[in-house]
Design a protein around this motif. Sequence first.
Motif, PDB file in Angstrom:
ATOM      1  N   PHE A   6     135.088 -35.767  -3.411  1.00 17.57           N
ATOM      2  CA  PHE A   6     134.628 -35.539  -4.779  1.00 17.57           C
ATOM      3  C   PHE A   6     133.774 -36.734  -5.146  1.00 17.57           C
ATOM      4  CE2 PHE A   6     134.848 -35.745  -9.400  1.00 17.57           C
ATOM      5  CZ  PHE A   6     134.442 -34.452  -9.711  1.00 17.57           C
ATOM      6  N   LEU A   7     132.503 -36.473  -5.377  1.00 12.50           N
ATOM      7  CA  LEU A   7     131.563 -37.531  -5.735  1.00 12.50           C
ATOM      8  C   LEU A   7     131.454 -37.599  -7.251  1.00 12.50           C
ATOM      9  CD1 LEU A   7     128.765 -36.546  -3.184  1.00 12.50           C
ATOM     10  CD2 LEU A   7     130.643 -38.176  -2.860  1.00 12.50           C
ATOM     11  N   SER A   8     131.459 -38.798  -7.806  1.00 14.23           N
ATOM     12  CA  SER A   8     131.292 -38.954  -9.251  1.00 14.23           C
ATOM     13  C   SER A   8     130.485 -40.208  -9.532  1.00 14.23           C
ATOM     14  CB  SER A   8     132.645 -39.015  -9.962  1.00 14.23           C
ATOM     15  OG  SER A   8     133.356 -40.155  -9.572  1.00 14.23           O
ATOM     16  N   GLU A   9     129.860 -40.196 -10.682  1.00 11.08           N
ATOM     17  CA  GLU A   9     128.972 -41.306 -11.047  1.00 11.08           C
ATOM     18  C   GLU A   9     128.582 -41.105 -12.510  1.00 11.08           C
ATOM     19  OE1 GLU A   9     127.159 -44.709 -10.576  1.00 11.08           O
ATOM     20  OE2 GLU A   9     127.768 -43.779  -8.693  1.00 11.08           O
ATOM     21  N   ASP A  10     128.143 -42.168 -13.154  1.00  8.48           N
ATOM     22  CA  ASP A  10     127.567 -42.028 -14.488  1.00  8.48           C
ATOM     23  C   ASP A  10     126.375 -41.079 -14.417  1.00  8.48           C
ATOM     24  OD1 ASP A  10     129.396 -43.802 -15.499  1.00  8.48           O
ATOM     25  OD2 ASP A  10     128.005 -45.485 -15.642  1.00  8.48           O
ATOM     26  N   ASP A  11     126.052 -40.458 -15.539  1.00 16.57           N
ATOM     27  CA  ASP A  11     124.954 -39.493 -15.606  1.00 16.57           C
ATOM     28  C   ASP A  11     123.615 -40.226 -15.548  1.00 16.57           C
ATOM     29  OD1 ASP A  11     123.426 -37.232 -15.930  1.00 16.57           O
ATOM     30  OD2 ASP A  11     123.777 -37.084 -18.088  1.00 16.57           O
ATOM     31  N   THR A  12     123.270 -40.670 -14.351  1.00 20.82           N
ATOM     32  CA  THR A  12     121.984 -41.319 -14.086  1.00 20.82           C
ATOM     33  C   THR A  12     121.446 -40.755 -12.779  1.00 20.82           C
ATOM     34  OG1 THR A  12     122.898 -43.110 -12.753  1.00 20.82           O
ATOM     35  CG2 THR A  12     122.810 -43.474 -15.149  1.00 20.82           C
ATOM     36  N   SER A  13     120.285 -41.202 -12.383  1.00 17.50           N
ATOM     37  CA  SER A  13     119.721 -40.742 -11.109  1.00 17.50           C
ATOM     38  C   SER A  13     120.590 -41.178  -9.929  1.00 17.50           C
ATOM     39  CB  SER A  13     118.292 -41.253 -10.930  1.00 17.50           C
ATOM     40  OG  SER A  13     118.270 -42.671 -10.867  1.00 17.50           O
ATOM     41  N   ALA A  28     128.226 -30.093   2.369  1.00 17.38           N
ATOM     42  CA  ALA A  28     127.765 -28.926   1.610  1.00 17.38           C
ATOM     43  C   ALA A  28     128.441 -28.927   0.242  1.00 17.38           C
ATOM     44  CB  ALA A  28     128.123 -27.636   2.352  1.00 17.38           C
ATOM     45  N   LEU A  29     127.713 -28.459  -0.760  1.00 16.06           N
ATOM     46  CA  LEU A  29     128.277 -28.362  -2.108  1.00 16.06           C
ATOM     47  C   LEU A  29     129.465 -27.412  -2.093  1.00 16.06           C
ATOM     48  CD1 LEU A  29     125.011 -28.011  -4.206  1.00 16.06           C
ATOM     49  CD2 LEU A  29     126.316 -30.091  -3.746  1.00 16.06           C
ATOM     50  N   HIS A  30     130.474 -27.727  -2.886  1.00 16.91           N
ATOM     51  CA  HIS A  30     131.678 -26.890  -2.977  1.00 16.91           C
ATOM     52  C   HIS A  30     132.009 -26.719  -4.449  1.00 16.91           C
ATOM     53  CE1 HIS A  30     135.462 -25.133  -1.710  1.00 16.91           C
ATOM     54  NE2 HIS A  30     136.080 -25.904  -2.592  1.00 16.91           N
ATOM     55  N   GLY A  31     131.794 -25.543  -4.981  1.00 17.34           N
ATOM     56  CA  GLY A  31     132.070 -25.290  -6.392  1.00 17.34           C
ATOM     57  C   GLY A  31     130.966 -25.801  -7.294  1.00 17.34           C
ATOM     58  N   ASP A  32     131.230 -25.678  -8.571  1.00 15.00           N
ATOM     59  CA  ASP A  32     130.259 -26.088  -9.577  1.00 15.00           C
ATOM     60  C   ASP A  32     130.379 -27.580  -9.874  1.00 15.00           C
ATOM     61  OD1 ASP A  32     129.342 -23.472  -9.916  1.00 15.00           O
ATOM     62  OD2 ASP A  32     130.876 -23.038 -11.415  1.00 15.00           O
ATOM     63  N   PRO A  33     129.275 -28.202 -10.300  1.00 16.43           N
ATOM     64  CA  PRO A  33     129.367 -29.605 -10.726  1.00 16.43           C
ATOM     65  C   PRO A  33     130.131 -29.708 -12.043  1.00 16.43           C
ATOM     66  CG  PRO A  33     127.180 -28.738 -11.151  1.00 16.43           C
ATOM     67  CD  PRO A  33     127.930 -27.660 -10.422  1.00 16.43           C
ATOM     68  N   THR A  34     130.626 -30.898 -12.340  1.00 17.17           N
ATOM     69  CA  THR A  34     131.321 -31.140 -13.601  1.00 17.17           C
ATOM     70  C   THR A  34     130.565 -32.196 -14.397  1.00 17.17           C
ATOM     71  OG1 THR A  34     132.723 -32.862 -12.667  1.00 17.17           O
ATOM     72  CG2 THR A  34     133.567 -30.611 -12.596  1.00 17.17           C
ATOM     73  N   TYR A  35     130.780 -32.195 -15.683  1.00 17.13           N
ATOM     74  CA  TYR A  35     130.092 -33.107 -16.583  1.00 17.13           C
ATOM     75  C   TYR A  35     131.055 -33.400 -17.719  1.00 17.13           C
ATOM     76  CZ  TYR A  35     125.923 -34.809 -19.120  1.00 17.13           C
ATOM     77  OH  TYR A  35     124.985 -35.569 -19.767  1.00 17.13           O
ATOM     78  N   GLY A  42     132.424 -45.002 -22.695  1.00 18.53           N
ATOM     79  CA  GLY A  42     131.386 -44.523 -23.601  1.00 18.53           C
ATOM     80  C   GLY A  42     130.184 -43.926 -22.902  1.00 18.53           C
ATOM     81  N   THR A  43     130.386 -43.305 -21.740  1.00 10.77           N
ATOM     82  CA  THR A  43     129.280 -42.721 -20.979  1.00 10.77           C
ATOM     83  C   THR A  43     129.615 -41.303 -20.536  1.00 10.77           C
ATOM     84  OG1 THR A  43     130.127 -43.566 -18.869  1.00 10.77           O
ATOM     85  CG2 THR A  43     128.570 -44.966 -20.039  1.00 10.77           C
ATOM     86  N   MET A  44     128.590 -40.541 -20.228  1.00 10.86           N
ATOM     87  CA  MET A  44     128.766 -39.233 -19.607  1.00 10.86           C
ATOM     88  C   MET A  44     128.858 -39.452 -18.103  1.00 10.86           C
ATOM     89  SD  MET A  44     128.981 -37.087 -22.034  1.00 10.86           S
ATOM     90  CE  MET A  44     128.932 -35.527 -21.178  1.00 10.86           C
ATOM     91  N   ARG A  45     129.733 -38.679 -17.451  1.00 15.71           N
ATOM     92  CA  ARG A  45     129.914 -38.777 -15.992  1.00 15.71           C
ATOM     93  C   ARG A  45     129.729 -37.409 -15.375  1.00 15.71           C
ATOM     94  NH1 ARG A  45     131.306 -43.306 -13.562  1.00 15.71           N
ATOM     95  NH2 ARG A  45     132.452 -42.254 -11.925  1.00 15.71           N
ATOM     96  N   CYS A  46     129.175 -37.407 -14.171  1.00 17.30           N
ATOM     97  CA  CYS A  46     128.966 -36.188 -13.404  1.00 17.30           C
ATOM     98  C   CYS A  46     129.885 -36.213 -12.190  1.00 17.30           C
ATOM     99  CB  CYS A  46     127.522 -36.109 -12.902  1.00 17.30           C
ATOM    100  SG  CYS A  46     126.291 -36.107 -14.196  1.00 17.30           S
TER     101      CYS A  46
END
Length: 68
Positions: A6-13, A28-35, A42-46
């Motif tokens: 499961f890859l996650s990071e702040d909502d940046t490039s 390969a992608l598995h399922g839908d991304p999350t946000y 205080g940040t959005m994460r993907c």
Amino acid sequence: MKLYRFLSEDDTSAFCHKVTKALNAGWALHGDPTYAFDAANGTMRCGQAVVKDVAGETYSPDIKLGSY
């Protein structure tokens, strides 16, 4: 053996680059991304789950998933 990450990071490039790197390494992608909003920082994460089949390997909790 099927691997899962499961890859996650702040909502940046940086998040897009992390997923792109995994795709180019055979994941390969598995399922839908999350946000979601990370209230503690205080940040959005993907997030995005990725999977990969690896022949001739046996699962161990010590394996480094990022090395595949």
